[in-house]
Design an enzyme around this catalytic site. Structure first.
Site, PDB file in Angstrom:
ATOM      1  N   LYS A 112       0.830  -1.211   0.000  1.00  0.00           N
ATOM      2  CA  LYS A 112       0.000   0.000   0.000  1.00  0.00           C
ATOM      3  C   LYS A 112       0.859   1.254   0.000  1.00  0.00           C
ATOM      4  CE  LYS A 112      -4.228  -1.831   2.011  1.00  0.00           C
ATOM      5  NZ  LYS A 112      -5.156  -1.803   3.132  1.00  0.00           N
ATOM      6  N   LYS A 195      -8.922 -11.850  -7.352  1.00  0.00           N
ATOM      7  CA  LYS A 195      -9.893 -11.885  -6.275  1.00  0.00           C
ATOM      8  C   LYS A 195     -10.886 -10.724  -6.387  1.00  0.00           C
ATOM      9  CE  LYS A 195      -9.471 -11.224  -1.414  1.00  0.00           C
ATOM     10  NZ  LYS A 195      -8.605 -10.985  -0.287  1.00  0.00           N
ATOM     11  N   LYS A 198     -12.820  -4.567  -3.571  1.00  0.00           N
ATOM     12  CA  LYS A 198     -13.372  -3.224  -3.745  1.00  0.00           C
ATOM     13  C   LYS A 198     -12.372  -2.307  -4.431  1.00  0.00           C
ATOM     14  CE  LYS A 198     -11.894  -1.432   0.724  1.00  0.00           C
ATOM     15  NZ  LYS A 198     -10.926  -2.505   0.982  1.00  0.00           N
TER      16      LYS A 198
END
Ligand code: TRP
Length: 333
Positions: A112, A195, A198
């Protein structure tokens, strides 16, 4: 009864099918024969920039959805993380126990922070797994139902707990990750090798469970399928059809074999229609129940207050033991 704890972030207006089949459905099962604590981890959501009105809305939607999906406040302890200040308090203690290098090795942080760059990465993202460790340890949880991507955070939690216990005396139960092998792995409808998430580039492959039936029917009918025309499970050569089979099977309870037989000789179109029907009829009542819960915010907050009171009773005790073990002088009573 074994104690279970898990948390979910309020980062979207709706949970998606992957959240439900990969996590929340297991939570619902576990509340039946475990002492289960579940929280909406709103403090964790502060690690990404959010509009206040949106965070507020998403937190309430998350709680309402969890109830609508089957979490029963009479069977489990459902609460909002920020209602229990002990999370932050134990979080600090663990920050003073965790090594800088140890925290730097968390792959989720590395991914991230790399994506947004050092200057736009907040320190809270770095300490995120340490707050997560506090979430778990406060409740002396035995099991932590999470997805595979959280395994490293649970390892860190165990390491911190063991370190504390050996330095300051036995204070924490050391939890185990409870990663259900049978939990359905749901992939993106447009990119069935990835996968369902969101953070996908496009929302077209993500089934949001609060979306209208029309929207979801359209998404399922436009799901990417594979060459050939047989409805058979073959993850390698037919990831699209395999994903749809997994979804149908998970919601209808039919086995993959049964579905393959049922759709033998029929085309992808018929099969997609059936998947759309299963998905929309499963989630229509959930959407309705969620809307009802949200329509009476006071009643929803009352339910959550019962949860946070139960949570604080346990968390407060653990924190007091922890402070005591550390030699922090308690205030005069
Ligand atoms: N990090 C978890 C996730 O992204 C959410 C989470 C926060 C959590 N605190 C937790 C999960 C405690 C389990 C236990 O999925």
């Amino acid at each position: 009864m074994k104690r279970v704890l898990s948390g979910i972030q309020p980062t979207a207006e709706s949970f998606h099918l992957g959240n439900y089949l990969g996590a929340v459905r297991q939570w619902v099962e576990l509340q039946e024969n475990h002492d289960a604590f579940y929280c909406v981890v709103d403090l964790h959501a502060l690690t990404v920039e959010t509009e206040p009105a949106l965070l507020r809305k998403r937190t309430l939607v998350a709680a309402a959805q969890l109830i609508a999906l089957g979490l029963d406040p009479n069977k489990c302890t459902l609460f909002i993380q920020s209602h229990v200040p002990e999370h932050n308090q134990l979080g600090w203690v663990f920050e003073c126990l965790a090594g800088f290098g140890e925290a730097s090795r968390m792959t989720q942080f590395k991914d991230k922070s790399q994506k947004s760059g050092a200057d736009r990465t907040v320190v809270g993202l770095f300490t995120y797994p340490i707050l997560q460790a506090a979430d778990i340890m406060l409740y002396q949880a035995n099991l932590v139902p999470v997805g595979e991507d959280q395994r490293q955070h649970i390892e860190l939690t165990r390491d911190l707990g063991q370190r504390f216990n050996s330095r300051f005396g036995n204070t924490f139960v050391i939890p185990e990750a409870y990663i259900l092998k049978s939990a359905a792995k749901i992939n993106d409808l447009q990119d069935p090798t990835a996968k369902m998430s969101k953070s996908a580039a496009s929302n077209a492959g993500v089934i949001d469970i609060l979306d209208s039936s029309d929207v979801n029917v359209k998404k399922i009918k436009s799901a990417v399928t594979d060459a050939g025309k047989e409805v058979v499970f073959d993850e390698k050569n037919k990831p699209g059809i395999s994903n749809l089979l997994t979804i149908h099977s998970a919601l209808s309870g039919k086995t993959i074999k049964e579905l393959e037989n049922e759709f033998a000789g029929k085309g992808y179109g018929d099969f997609k229609g059936a998947v759309a029907e299963v998905v929309t009829s499963y989630f229509a009542p959930v959407r309705q129940k969620t809307q009802e819960l949200l329509a009476d915010e006071k009643a929803l907050l009352d339910l959550l207050a019962v949860g946070s009171e139960k949570a604080r009773a346990v968390a407060g005790q653990t924190l007091a033991n922890t402070y005591n073990a550390l030699g922090l002088v308690p205030p005069r009573r």
